[in-house]
Motif scaffolding. Structure first.
Motif, PDB file in Angstrom:
ATOM      1  N   CYS A   1     137.037   5.979  81.664  1.00  0.00           N
ATOM      2  CA  CYS A   1     136.658   5.901  80.255  1.00  0.00           C
ATOM      3  C   CYS A   1     135.492   6.839  79.981  1.00  0.00           C
ATOM      4  O   CYS A   1     134.573   6.950  80.793  1.00  0.00           O
ATOM      5  N   ILE A   2     135.531   7.487  78.838  1.00  0.00           N
ATOM      6  CA  ILE A   2     134.453   8.437  78.494  1.00  0.00           C
ATOM      7  C   ILE A   2     133.089   7.743  78.496  1.00  0.00           C
ATOM      8  O   ILE A   2     132.067   8.355  78.778  1.00  0.00           O
TER       9      ILE A   2
ATOM     10  N   ARG B   1     136.841   3.333  71.022  1.00  0.00           N
ATOM     11  CA  ARG B   1     137.961   2.615  71.634  1.00  0.00           C
ATOM     12  C   ARG B   1     139.046   2.396  70.573  1.00  0.00           C
ATOM     13  O   ARG B   1     140.229   2.591  70.839  1.00  0.00           O
TER      14      ARG B   1
ATOM     15  N   CYS C   1     143.926   0.306  77.092  1.00  0.00           N
ATOM     16  CA  CYS C   1     142.873   1.296  77.382  1.00  0.00           C
ATOM     17  C   CYS C   1     143.270   2.001  78.676  1.00  0.00           C
ATOM     18  O   CYS C   1     143.179   1.448  79.759  1.00  0.00           O
ATOM     19  N   TYR C   2     143.751   3.210  78.527  1.00  0.00           N
ATOM     20  CA  TYR C   2     144.565   3.822  79.578  1.00  0.00           C
ATOM     21  C   TYR C   2     143.830   4.805  80.463  1.00  0.00           C
ATOM     22  O   TYR C   2     144.360   5.267  81.454  1.00  0.00           O
TER      23      TYR C   2
ATOM     24  N   MET D   1     137.045  -3.348  77.431  1.00  0.00           N
ATOM     25  CA  MET D   1     137.821  -2.159  77.776  1.00  0.00           C
ATOM     26  C   MET D   1     138.557  -2.352  79.104  1.00  0.00           C
ATOM     27  O   MET D   1     139.714  -1.975  79.241  1.00  0.00           O
TER      28      MET D   1
ATOM     29  N   HIS E   1     140.924   5.563  70.064  1.00  0.00           N
ATOM     30  CA  HIS E   1     141.783   5.951  71.178  1.00  0.00           C
ATOM     31  C   HIS E   1     143.004   5.066  71.321  1.00  0.00           C
ATOM     32  O   HIS E   1     144.066   5.539  71.707  1.00  0.00           O
TER      33      HIS E   1
HETATM   34  S1  SF4 Z   1     138.118   6.682  76.804  1.00  0.00           S
HETATM   35 FE1  SF4 Z   1     138.902   5.484  75.084  1.00  0.00          FE
HETATM   36  S2  SF4 Z   1     141.017   4.918  75.608  1.00  0.00           S
HETATM   37 FE2  SF4 Z   1     140.005   5.623  77.448  1.00  0.00          FE
HETATM   38  S3  SF4 Z   1     139.309   3.750  78.394  1.00  0.00           S
HETATM   39 FE3  SF4 Z   1     137.596   4.550  77.170  1.00  0.00          FE
HETATM   40  S4  SF4 Z   1     137.770   3.617  75.175  1.00  0.00           S
HETATM   41 FE4  SF4 Z   1     139.716   3.248  76.259  1.00  0.00          FE
END
Ligand code: SF4
Ligand code: SF4
Ligand code: SF4
Ligand code: FES
Lengths: 140, 370
Positions: free
Chosen positions: B267-268, B304, B262-263, B256, B307
């Motif tokens: 990250c969650i 991931r 992966c923006y 990630m 997303h």
């Molecule tokens: S929440 Fe999703 S899109 Fe954002 S960094 Fe984590 S995996 Fe990547």
């Protein structure tokens, strides 16, 4: 698989399907008790992570209930949800997991009967599919 | 096309000619700075560097076949706010495509960027590149195959698997395009630009052979890609098999972190969202008899995918970063292929195509929601 009782996690929009579920209850409509309901403010607020989490932990099906197209309280949340679920379906299919365990249905606040019918139909569908194959994994 | 020109090359030193060209852009004030790959600390590593002085371009390694970071992420850092400066950014095809996605994700802007896109034959893993340098090998000799579009890695080494199946050998939408494949490398380097350039270059007639070679490269890599996807899908036919294949994932989150797409700033999976009360873990373990910890590893990968698969450009940096050598990029690319096809979207193709998750059509997907 006579004794298999599918377990459904339902993510329901506060403005429509959640109320419909409530209505189904207060009107004493018959529907199977296999659903655990989680209330959302809008289907557009549902991150697929929660749907995936339910499936990976063994829920046999996930029902997402929102306002009919054009009726979303926040204009377009349900259209965005539909794209997210389409993506989730595609990913699940790619990974060899039956996407038809995840249902997206539009059920307005007054459609208590439709909610009851949807749950009945989904329970039957899941009975035919059998238990979620991820159920036996010691949490993946 | 406004300009097609040859770069003057002395003594077969294509890299030197490219350095000189870049220095010309800088000295002419055509750009205020350049973001280019440089060898700054030791000989073994080439990383992105922000160059302000033409002399510093001595350290620039335009043809080093190694990608330590996706340049698009560095370009985002420099452009996400307007500084009034114009920066020229050296981009491989997957880096340019990532930059286009990041721009649409509002994590970069192209307003003050000169994109300089370069043909790519593939890259080595960072550690392999370093090992080659230590062993006295010349990784850049890979370019010997440029004329025929054949990437022949040095004995005992392989190119990154993402590169072997990359169908994009050129950075077609860059402002300036550096052509290396299908030409008489290293005696010929092609420069194409829509805008007039600040340096005088002799006009070029592009030989028809270049197109043929590019087509051949695309076809070969597409075949490699399709074979890799087919093998992967056969190996991992269902989620259980995926869990087993990824059993050695240590949840370091490197994939990630390395991913240019992966923006999320947070990250969650780096938040307490999936940290539970101790009591909860015991309940789960009780119910099932055993609970694998940390929990939610498959969930991490599937999320991931949910997303960012719409924007995956296939750079393979996720896989390069994986300490367990898991085929992360094959997983992500193969899934991304279907996800992007769903919306007739191709990550990095154009700034104009809207991100699938940022838009919708009322009349689509009608048999999904009923
Ligand atoms: S929440 Fe999703 S899109 Fe954002 S960094 Fe984590 S995996 Fe990547
Ligand atoms: S998922 Fe992997 S291949 Fe896709 S953009 Fe991210 S790092 Fe590159
Ligand atoms: S880099 Fe590899 S080990 Fe680390 S989280 Fe990603 S897949 Fe797992
Ligand atoms: S408010 Fe019900 S789906 Fe958006």
């Amino acid at each position: 698989m006579a004794d298999f009782e599918p377990r459904i996690v339902a993510f329901l929009c506060n403005w429509c399907t959640y109320t419909a579920a409530d209505l189904a209850g207060t009107s004493r409509l018959q529907y199977p008790p296999n659903v655990r309901v989680i209330r959302l403010m809008c289907t557009g607020a549902l991150d697929p992570v929660y749907v995936s989490k339910a499936l990976l932990e063994g829920a046999d099906g996930v029902l997402i209930g929102g306002c009919h197209p054009g009726d979303c309280h926040y204009q377009s949340g349900n259209y965005k949800a539909r794209r997210r679920i389409a993506i989730l379906h595609t990913i699940l299919a790619q990974l060899g997991f039956d996407p038809q365990r995840v249902w997206l249905r539009w059920i307005s606040a007054s459609e208590g009967q439709r909610f009851a019918d949807t749950v009945t139909e989904m329970v039957e569908h899941l009975r035919r599919l059998g238990p979620n194959p991820m159920r036996e994994l010691p949490m993946s | 096309m406004a300009i097609q020109a040859w770069l003057p090359i002395e003594g077969g030193d294509a890299a030197g000619a490219l350095r000189k060209f870049l220095a010309g852009l800088l000295s002419a004030g055509y750009v205020d700075a350049l973001l280019v790959p440089c060898r700054l600390v030791g000989e073994e590593a080439v990383t992105p560097a922000l160059v302000e002085s033409p002399e510093a371009l001595e350290a620039c390694e335009p043809l080093a076949p190694v990608m330590s970071h996706n340049m698009a992420v560095m370009a985002g850092r420099l452009t996400v706010m307007d500084t009034g400066r114009r920066v020229g950014v050296w981009l491989r095809p997957c880096e340019l495509r990532a930059l286009i996605e990041l721009t649409k994700l509002h994590q970069a802007t192209l307003d003050h960027v000169l994109t300089i896109g370069v043909d790519c034959l593939g890259t080595y893993e960072v550690a392999d590149y370093a090992a080659m340098v230590r062993a006295g090998k010349q990784p850049a000799e890979l370019w010997r195959g440029a004329a025929d579009g054949e990437a022949v890695p040095a004995d005992g080494y392989v190119l990154r698997s993402a590169c072997r199946m990359c169908e994009y050998p050129t950075a077609a939408s860059a402002d300036i395009r550096i052509g290396l494949l299908g030409l008489d490398f290293p005696r010929q380097v092609l420069v194409e630009s829509e805008e007039p350039l600040p340096v005088e270059l002799p006009p070029a007639e592009v030989p028809a052979r270049r197109q043929e070679v590019l087509e051949r490269v695309r076809a070969r890599r597409t075949a490699e890609r399709d074979a890799a996807f087919a093998a992967w899908r056969a190996e991992v036919p269902d989620l259980r098999r995926l869990a087993e294949r990824f059993a050695t994932c240590i949840r370091c989150h490197n994939c990630m972190v390395a991913c240019p797409i992966c923006y999320c700033k947070e990250c969650i999976f780096r938040t307490p969202t999936f940290d539970h009360e101790p009591e909860q873990y015991f309940r789960w373990a009780e119910r099932r008899g055993v609970l694998r910890m940390p929990t939610d590893t498959l969930l991490f990968h599937i999320t991931r995918l949910n997303h960012m698969a719409t924007s995956c450009v296939g750079c393979g940096l996720c896989e390069s970063a994986c300490p367990s050598h898991l085929p992360v990029a094959t997983l992500f690319r193969s899934v991304a292929q279907s996800v992007q096809a769903l919306f007739n979207y191709e990550a990095g193709r154009s700034l104009k195509d809207e991100l699938p998750l940022a838009t919708f059509r009322e009349d689509e997907l009608t048999d999904l929601g009923k």
